[in-house]
Enzyme design. Structure first.
Site, PDB file in Angstrom:
ATOM      1  N   GLY A 110      -8.847   8.480   9.357  1.00  0.00           N
ATOM      2  CA  GLY A 110      -9.265   8.516  10.760  1.00  0.00           C
ATOM      3  C   GLY A 110     -10.279   9.590  11.097  1.00  0.00           C
ATOM      4  N   ALA A 160      -9.949   4.840   3.714  1.00  0.00           N
ATOM      5  CA  ALA A 160      -9.838   5.948   4.668  1.00  0.00           C
ATOM      6  C   ALA A 160     -11.103   6.788   4.809  1.00  0.00           C
ATOM      7  CB  ALA A 160      -8.683   6.885   4.329  1.00  0.00           C
ATOM      8  N   GLY A 161     -11.356   7.134   6.046  1.00  0.00           N
ATOM      9  CA  GLY A 161     -12.401   8.090   6.382  1.00  0.00           C
ATOM     10  C   GLY A 161     -13.740   7.494   6.780  1.00  0.00           C
ATOM     11  N   ASN A 174     -10.005   0.858   9.154  1.00  0.00           N
ATOM     12  CA  ASN A 174      -9.164   0.569  10.308  1.00  0.00           C
ATOM     13  C   ASN A 174      -9.715   1.283  11.542  1.00  0.00           C
ATOM     14  OD1 ASN A 174      -7.136   0.240  12.249  1.00  0.00           O
ATOM     15  ND2 ASN A 174      -5.490   0.478  10.816  1.00  0.00           N
ATOM     16  N   SER A 175      -9.647   2.617  11.538  1.00  0.00           N
ATOM     17  CA  SER A 175     -10.069   3.366  12.725  1.00  0.00           C
ATOM     18  C   SER A 175     -11.492   3.035  13.148  1.00  0.00           C
ATOM     19  CB  SER A 175      -9.974   4.871  12.462  1.00  0.00           C
ATOM     20  OG  SER A 175      -8.660   5.230  12.122  1.00  0.00           O
ATOM     21  N   LYS A 227       0.868  -1.177   0.000  1.00  0.00           N
ATOM     22  CA  LYS A 227       0.000   0.000   0.000  1.00  0.00           C
ATOM     23  C   LYS A 227       0.903   1.224   0.000  1.00  0.00           C
ATOM     24  CE  LYS A 227      -3.097   2.688   2.909  1.00  0.00           C
ATOM     25  NZ  LYS A 227      -4.087   2.692   3.999  1.00  0.00           N
TER      26      LYS A 227
END
Lengths: 68, 268
Positions: free
Chosen positions: B166, B192-193, B214-215, B105
């Protein structure tokens, strides 16, 4: 005789002049998944036993951590 | 490309075939056991990891042991921490040496305030790494022009951001994502996001091939439960895409029941 190295950008003296494997043992990293970069070049794991460390060598050690 | 074609709904990237359309990051979990359980609950077949220098405490942060409990998972080292293409290329080589995985990545975000990817350095790194034989998965701005350029240099997928890493702001880039999806010849993964499973479902409904979170999982009150929720949302979103959504209307109603001849009266 001690050998002065730079390990992860900090001064480090090995107690015994030996191989990269000896250094990893000394640092408590035996058997752990780390990649060794010696003087800017990735050192293949198979070469660690043979690779001697010399005065002034720069050793960088990396491992896997959590990341997104 | 028409993403509805295949009868069995697997997808391919980098010469590997996956059935799960949820990719999971391993950062920010409170402990390794929770991370491993969350990966299991997510059904993810691709997980991202980062590389860092070994600290003074040799045992700290070592993820390698924990990952051995997840056989069959494809590891995708990221290049986080890289500020330019040269650093990302170096990180990618270390990651391949450490994990044995050709997946990378590419993640180059020089500004810690917004963590937005540098398009020029990302392009340069991707070009070099694809030529070296990596399976290149770029974290990228949701820019259709850059997307095409990254495809042209051999990226295996495109991973445009939904919103800042995040941030939990969801699919702020939805309109651009639609354009990327419409023209892409490689899988599109929203990276992301995302905050909620419904946002992941929305990404799949619009035709994205997968999402990477992830977050949203690691930071949930119950990460394992949230991982399972995302897995179901991604499946639902994909099923909805394949089933074909009705066109979005202009605001007027369209009756679902007959409006004529109810008790002898015509509607006014």
């Amino acid at each position: 005789m001690d050998v002065k190295l730079t390990v992860n950008e900090e001064a480090y003296e090995t107690r015994a002049a030996g191989s990269v494997t000896t250094l990893l043992d000394e640092m408590g990293l035996a058997g752990q998944a780390v990649v060794v970069v010696l003087n800017g070049e990735v050192l293949p794991a198979a070469a660690r036993d043979e690779q001697a460390l010399r005065e002034g060598d720069r050793v960088d050690l990396f491992r896997i951590v959590g990341g997104g | 490309m028409d993403r509805r074609e295949t009868a069995k709904d697997d997808w391919d990237v980098g010469g590997r075939r996956f059935s799960s359309r949820l990719l999971l990051g391993t950062g920010k979990f409170s402990d390794r056991g929770t991370m491993v359980e969350a990966v299991r609950a997510s059904g993810s077949e691709v997980v991202t990891v980062a590389l860092r220098r070994v600290g003074r405490e040799p045992r700290e942060d070592d993820l390698a042991d924990a990952l051995r409990g997840l056989p069959g998972i494809t590891l995708m080292p990221n290049t986080s921490g890289a500020r330019d293409a040269a650093e990302a290329i170096r990180a990618a080589r270390l990651g391949r040496e450490l994990t044995g995985s050709p997946f990378v990545k590419v993640e180059i975000h020089p500004d810690p305030h917004h963590l937005l990817p540098d398009p020029l350095e990302t392009y340069e790194a991707c070009r070099a790494l694809a030529a070296e034989g990596f399976v290149v998965m770029p974290y990228m701005p949701a820019d259709p022009v850059l997307a095409r350029r990254l495809e042209d240099v051999g990226c295996a997928s495109l991973m445009p951001l939904g919103s800042a890493i995040g941030s939990g702001r969801g699919l702020a880039t939805a309109e651009m994502l639609r354009l990327i999806v419409r023209d892409a010849r490689v899988p599109v993964i929203v990276d992301a996001g995302l905050r909620s499973p419904s946002e992941a479902a929305a990404a799949l409904e619009m035709g994205c091939d997968a999402v990477l979170v992830n977050s949203a999982v690691a930071g949930a009150l119950n990460p394992v439960g949230m991982a399972a929720a995302f897995a179901r949302a991604v499946e639902a979103g994909r099923a909805a895409f394949r089933a074909g959504l009705i066109p979005r209307g202009r605001g007027e109603a369209a009756a679902t029941s007959p409006l004529t001849a109810f008790l002898g009266e015509e509607p006014r």
